[in-house]
Design a protein around this motif. Structure first.
Motif, PDB file in Angstrom:
ATOM      1  N   PRO A   1      -4.598   8.052   1.867  1.00  0.00           N
ATOM      2  CA  PRO A   1      -3.333   8.680   2.253  1.00  0.00           C
ATOM      3  C   PRO A   1      -2.584   7.793   3.249  1.00  0.00           C
ATOM      4  O   PRO A   1      -3.188   7.208   4.139  1.00  0.00           O
ATOM      5  N   MET A   2      -1.291   7.667   3.055  1.00  0.00           N
ATOM      6  CA  MET A   2      -0.485   6.795   3.909  1.00  0.00           C
ATOM      7  C   MET A   2       0.626   7.603   4.566  1.00  0.00           C
ATOM      8  O   MET A   2       1.200   8.496   3.954  1.00  0.00           O
ATOM      9  N   ALA A   3       0.966   7.247   5.811  1.00  0.00           N
ATOM     10  CA  ALA A   3       2.095   7.868   6.496  1.00  0.00           C
ATOM     11  C   ALA A   3       3.405   7.380   5.871  1.00  0.00           C
ATOM     12  O   ALA A   3       4.392   8.108   5.816  1.00  0.00           O
ATOM     13  N   ALA A   4       3.395   6.151   5.398  1.00  0.00           N
ATOM     14  CA  ALA A   4       4.559   5.535   4.761  1.00  0.00           C
ATOM     15  C   ALA A   4       4.052   4.372   3.926  1.00  0.00           C
ATOM     16  O   ALA A   4       2.935   3.895   4.130  1.00  0.00           O
ATOM     17  N   THR A   5       4.852   3.915   2.990  1.00  0.00           N
ATOM     18  CA  THR A   5       4.477   2.719   2.236  1.00  0.00           C
ATOM     19  C   THR A   5       4.497   1.534   3.188  1.00  0.00           C
ATOM     20  O   THR A   5       5.442   1.364   3.954  1.00  0.00           O
TER      21      THR A   5
ATOM     22  N   PHE B   1       0.171 -13.246   8.489  1.00  0.00           N
ATOM     23  CA  PHE B   1      -0.405 -12.470   9.584  1.00  0.00           C
ATOM     24  C   PHE B   1       0.033 -11.004   9.632  1.00  0.00           C
ATOM     25  O   PHE B   1      -0.373 -10.287  10.546  1.00  0.00           O
ATOM     26  N   ASP B   2       0.858 -10.522   8.683  1.00  0.00           N
ATOM     27  CA  ASP B   2       1.076  -9.074   8.592  1.00  0.00           C
ATOM     28  C   ASP B   2      -0.288  -8.448   8.341  1.00  0.00           C
ATOM     29  O   ASP B   2      -1.126  -9.025   7.634  1.00  0.00           O
ATOM     30  N   TRP B   3      -0.536  -7.284   8.898  1.00  0.00           N
ATOM     31  CA  TRP B   3      -1.856  -6.671   8.764  1.00  0.00           C
ATOM     32  C   TRP B   3      -1.755  -5.154   8.660  1.00  0.00           C
ATOM     33  O   TRP B   3      -0.764  -4.550   9.055  1.00  0.00           O
ATOM     34  N   ILE B   4      -2.809  -4.577   8.110  1.00  0.00           N
ATOM     35  CA  ILE B   4      -2.975  -3.127   8.071  1.00  0.00           C
ATOM     36  C   ILE B   4      -4.460  -2.851   8.322  1.00  0.00           C
ATOM     37  O   ILE B   4      -5.318  -3.632   7.910  1.00  0.00           O
ATOM     38  N   GLU B   5      -4.722  -1.777   9.018  1.00  0.00           N
ATOM     39  CA  GLU B   5      -6.106  -1.431   9.324  1.00  0.00           C
ATOM     40  C   GLU B   5      -6.365   0.021   8.932  1.00  0.00           C
ATOM     41  O   GLU B   5      -5.524   0.894   9.153  1.00  0.00           O
ATOM     42  N   PHE B   6      -7.538   0.224   8.342  1.00  0.00           N
ATOM     43  CA  PHE B   6      -7.976   1.548   7.910  1.00  0.00           C
ATOM     44  C   PHE B   6      -9.319   1.868   8.549  1.00  0.00           C
ATOM     45  O   PHE B   6     -10.059   0.971   8.933  1.00  0.00           O
TER      46      PHE B   6
ATOM     47  N   PHE C   1       0.899  -1.152   0.000  1.00  0.00           N
ATOM     48  CA  PHE C   1       0.000   0.000   0.000  1.00  0.00           C
ATOM     49  C   PHE C   1       0.935   1.198   0.000  1.00  0.00           C
ATOM     50  O   PHE C   1       1.551   1.514   1.021  1.00  0.00           O
ATOM     51  N   ALA C   2       1.084   1.826  -1.170  1.00  0.00           N
ATOM     52  CA  ALA C   2       2.127   2.829  -1.366  1.00  0.00           C
ATOM     53  C   ALA C   2       1.697   4.232  -0.981  1.00  0.00           C
ATOM     54  O   ALA C   2       0.610   4.685  -1.340  1.00  0.00           O
TER      55      ALA C   2
END
Length: 124
Positions: free
Chosen positions: A91-95, A102-107, A82-83
């Motif tokens: 909008p991302m703080a960083a890529t 099990f790596d995860w990202i939450e929005f 997620f770039a």
């Protein structure tokens, strides 16, 4: 608003109850289909994903303000990025890269800005 609660699993669910869509074969826009999604790639490939500002029905049928979305890498094959700067709807703080199981990202969805904002990230 879609929330993650107990319920019946289906063949499209992981053992943890996450919805698992078809394997991802190429970079593109990922349409949220559940508040918790387990993502897998079609091979040992690298893809870039973004989230849409609005669902297919358009802004009049937009996501609920505050809707949370957790995306989890289902296996160690390949990587999902997620770039930062790739999409105004995300909008991302960083890529952020999901490349281990099990790596995860939450929005969370900000309806007034029509965008998904990162609220958490974990890499193992």
């Amino acid at each position: 608003m879609v929330s993650f609660a107990g319920g019946n699993t289906t063949p499209a669910s992981t053992v943890h109850g996450y919805y698992k869509p078809a394997s991802i074969a190429a970079s593109g826009v990922l349409a949220p289909a559940s508040s918790h999604m387990a993502l897998a790639l079609s091979g040992d490939i690298a893809v870039d994903l973004a989230l849409p500002a609005n669902p297919r029905g358009g802004a009049n049928h937009g996501y609920a303000d505050g809707q949370r979305l957790r995306l989890v890498q289902q296996e160690d094959a390949g990587s999902i990025a997620f770039a930062k700067g790739a999409s105004t709807s995300m909008p991302m703080a960083a890529t952020r890269v999901l490349d281990k199981t099990f790596d995860w990202i939450e929005f969370t969805y900000n309806r007034s800005a029509s965008r998904w904002e990162e609220v958490g990230f974990g890499a193992y």
